[in-house]
Design a protein around this motif. Sequence first.
Motif, PDB file in Angstrom:
ATOM      1  N   UNK A 115      22.634   6.954   7.502  1.00 59.69           N
ATOM      2  CA  UNK A 115      22.242   6.799   6.106  1.00 59.69           C
ATOM      3  C   UNK A 115      20.741   6.667   6.027  1.00 59.69           C
ATOM      4  N   UNK A 116      20.179   7.133   4.929  1.00 66.75           N
ATOM      5  CA  UNK A 116      18.771   6.922   4.663  1.00 66.75           C
ATOM      6  C   UNK A 116      18.621   5.486   4.177  1.00 66.75           C
ATOM      7  N   UNK A 117      17.854   4.680   4.911  1.00 72.84           N
ATOM      8  CA  UNK A 117      17.661   3.265   4.587  1.00 72.84           C
ATOM      9  C   UNK A 117      16.162   2.965   4.629  1.00 72.84           C
ATOM     10  N   UNK A 118      15.679   2.202   3.647  1.00 72.25           N
ATOM     11  CA  UNK A 118      14.264   1.861   3.602  1.00 72.25           C
ATOM     12  C   UNK A 118      14.048   0.513   2.920  1.00 72.25           C
ATOM     13  N   UNK A 119      12.859  -0.020   3.137  1.00 76.62           N
ATOM     14  CA  UNK A 119      12.389  -1.203   2.410  1.00 76.62           C
ATOM     15  C   UNK A 119      11.499  -0.716   1.282  1.00 76.62           C
ATOM     16  N   UNK A 120      11.577  -1.398   0.158  1.00 76.19           N
ATOM     17  CA  UNK A 120      10.745  -1.035  -0.985  1.00 76.19           C
ATOM     18  C   UNK A 120      10.274  -2.311  -1.660  1.00 76.19           C
ATOM     19  N   UNK A 121       9.079  -2.251  -2.197  1.00 76.75           N
ATOM     20  CA  UNK A 121       8.527  -3.410  -2.910  1.00 76.75           C
ATOM     21  C   UNK A 121       8.324  -3.037  -4.369  1.00 76.75           C
ATOM     22  N   UNK A 122       8.641  -3.956  -5.241  1.00 75.51           N
ATOM     23  CA  UNK A 122       8.335  -3.824  -6.660  1.00 75.51           C
ATOM     24  C   UNK A 122       7.433  -4.989  -7.023  1.00 75.51           C
ATOM     25  N   UNK A 123       6.242  -4.656  -7.490  1.00 76.91           N
ATOM     26  CA  UNK A 123       5.296  -5.684  -7.892  1.00 76.91           C
ATOM     27  C   UNK A 123       5.661  -6.174  -9.290  1.00 76.91           C
ATOM     28  N   UNK A 124       5.551  -7.474  -9.486  1.00 76.70           N
ATOM     29  CA  UNK A 124       5.871  -8.090 -10.765  1.00 76.70           C
ATOM     30  C   UNK A 124       4.557  -8.427 -11.442  1.00 76.70           C
ATOM     31  N   UNK A 125       4.422  -8.027 -12.680  1.00 76.55           N
ATOM     32  CA  UNK A 125       3.190  -8.320 -13.412  1.00 76.55           C
ATOM     33  C   UNK A 125       3.275  -9.740 -13.947  1.00 76.55           C
ATOM     34  N   UNK A 126       2.811 -10.667 -13.122  1.00 77.99           N
ATOM     35  CA  UNK A 126       2.767 -12.065 -13.527  1.00 77.99           C
ATOM     36  C   UNK A 126       1.433 -12.660 -13.074  1.00 77.99           C
ATOM     37  N   UNK A 127       1.242 -13.923 -13.324  1.00 76.05           N
ATOM     38  CA  UNK A 127      -0.043 -14.559 -13.020  1.00 76.05           C
ATOM     39  C   UNK A 127      -0.286 -14.776 -11.531  1.00 76.05           C
ATOM     40  N   UNK A 128       0.765 -14.722 -10.719  1.00 72.46           N
ATOM     41  CA  UNK A 128       0.590 -15.036  -9.304  1.00 72.46           C
ATOM     42  C   UNK A 128       0.733 -13.825  -8.386  1.00 72.46           C
ATOM     43  N   UNK A 129       0.853 -12.615  -8.959  1.00 75.79           N
ATOM     44  CA  UNK A 129       0.995 -11.421  -8.123  1.00 75.79           C
ATOM     45  C   UNK A 129       2.326 -11.382  -7.407  1.00 75.79           C
ATOM     46  N   UNK A 130       3.363 -11.735  -8.120  1.00 67.81           N
ATOM     47  CA  UNK A 130       4.696 -11.784  -7.526  1.00 67.81           C
ATOM     48  C   UNK A 130       5.239 -10.400  -7.167  1.00 67.81           C
ATOM     49  N   UNK A 131       6.317 -10.421  -6.393  1.00 68.89           N
ATOM     50  CA  UNK A 131       6.937  -9.167  -5.971  1.00 68.89           C
ATOM     51  C   UNK A 131       8.361  -9.420  -5.505  1.00 68.89           C
ATOM     52  N   UNK A 132       9.120  -8.340  -5.453  1.00 70.96           N
ATOM     53  CA  UNK A 132      10.461  -8.347  -4.870  1.00 70.96           C
ATOM     54  C   UNK A 132      10.498  -7.292  -3.777  1.00 70.96           C
ATOM     55  N   UNK A 133      11.171  -7.626  -2.690  1.00 68.32           N
ATOM     56  CA  UNK A 133      11.370  -6.669  -1.611  1.00 68.32           C
ATOM     57  C   UNK A 133      12.863  -6.347  -1.569  1.00 68.32           C
ATOM     58  N   UNK A 137       0.821  -1.220   0.000  1.00 66.12           N
ATOM     59  CA  UNK A 137       0.000   0.000   0.000  1.00 66.12           C
ATOM     60  C   UNK A 137       0.857   1.274   0.000  1.00 66.12           C
ATOM     61  N   UNK A 138       2.042   1.232   0.604  1.00 68.75           N
ATOM     62  CA  UNK A 138       2.872   2.440   0.693  1.00 68.75           C
ATOM     63  C   UNK A 138       4.061   2.450  -0.266  1.00 68.75           C
ATOM     64  N   UNK A 139       4.410   1.315  -0.848  1.00 72.69           N
ATOM     65  CA  UNK A 139       5.559   1.112  -1.744  1.00 72.69           C
ATOM     66  C   UNK A 139       6.902   1.135  -1.029  1.00 72.69           C
ATOM     67  N   UNK A 140       7.003   1.854   0.091  1.00 74.06           N
ATOM     68  CA  UNK A 140       8.262   1.863   0.845  1.00 74.06           C
ATOM     69  C   UNK A 140       8.004   2.144   2.314  1.00 74.06           C
ATOM     70  N   UNK A 141       8.917   1.615   3.144  1.00 71.26           N
ATOM     71  CA  UNK A 141       8.855   1.831   4.586  1.00 71.26           C
ATOM     72  C   UNK A 141      10.243   2.269   5.033  1.00 71.26           C
ATOM     73  N   UNK A 142      10.299   3.456   5.623  1.00 65.51           N
ATOM     74  CA  UNK A 142      11.575   4.012   6.080  1.00 65.51           C
ATOM     75  C   UNK A 142      12.051   3.269   7.324  1.00 65.51           C
ATOM     76  N   UNK A 143      13.325   2.917   7.345  1.00 65.00           N
ATOM     77  CA  UNK A 143      13.911   2.243   8.501  1.00 65.00           C
ATOM     78  C   UNK A 143      14.852   3.147   9.270  1.00 65.00           C
ATOM     79  N   UNK A 144      15.572   4.029   8.554  1.00 66.31           N
ATOM     80  CA  UNK A 144      16.578   4.864   9.210  1.00 66.31           C
ATOM     81  C   UNK A 144      16.877   6.091   8.371  1.00 66.31           C
ATOM     82  N   UNK A 145      17.266   7.162   9.051  1.00 73.48           N
ATOM     83  CA  UNK A 145      17.736   8.368   8.379  1.00 73.48           C
ATOM     84  C   UNK A 145      19.141   8.735   8.825  1.00 73.48           C
ATOM     85  N   UNK A 146      19.655   8.073   9.850  1.00 72.65           N
ATOM     86  CA  UNK A 146      20.934   8.470  10.421  1.00 72.65           C
ATOM     87  C   UNK A 146      21.800   7.254  10.683  1.00 72.65           C
TER      88      UNK A 146
END
Length: 167
Positions: free
Chosen positions: A57-75, A46-55
């Motif tokens: 270094x700026x560090x975050x998690x991000x998801x990329x949805x894959x357009x496939x038959x099973x709704x795949x994704x990479x984090x 829902x948010x595409x990214x979640x911030x983990x740290x700013x100090x």
Amino acid sequence: MYDISYELWLEMVERVASEYAPLFSIMHEAAREIPLSRALIEKLKSNKRVKLSNDPWQIWLQIDLIEDDIGGFRVYLMACVKRDAMEGLMQLTAEEQGITQEEIRAFEVEHGLDMLGDVLEQIEDGYDILPEIIGESIIFSLVIFDSQDIDDSKGNDIFWSERTYTN
């Protein structure tokens, strides 16, 4: 004029890349410790990214949805540094060797090299981190989950099983 050898060039490239080793260590350690739960995946979707740290270094998690038959994704676990900070480090590293920026540029032109590109390649090869220049930033990415890996392993399990299937 200081004579730059290819060995000295490689030494400078490795030195600049190794300056970021603490960040890459943190990224790899965090990747092992992040509990990927259904709730976190839904939050990322829902948010595409979640911030983990700013100090420091700026560090975050991000998801990329894959357009496939099973709704795949990479984090991805991602970090950001300013491009000019890395370029400043490259300049400082050269100056410590008694080499001017003009000498660096002449060596690059003469030999078809690019110090920043070589540093980023060293980071990818040496630390398993994918660097990408985006505007004035360098984004470092580490895949921590790829749904395709699950699909591939299921396919490999069937392919490599000793059991034979007939119609």
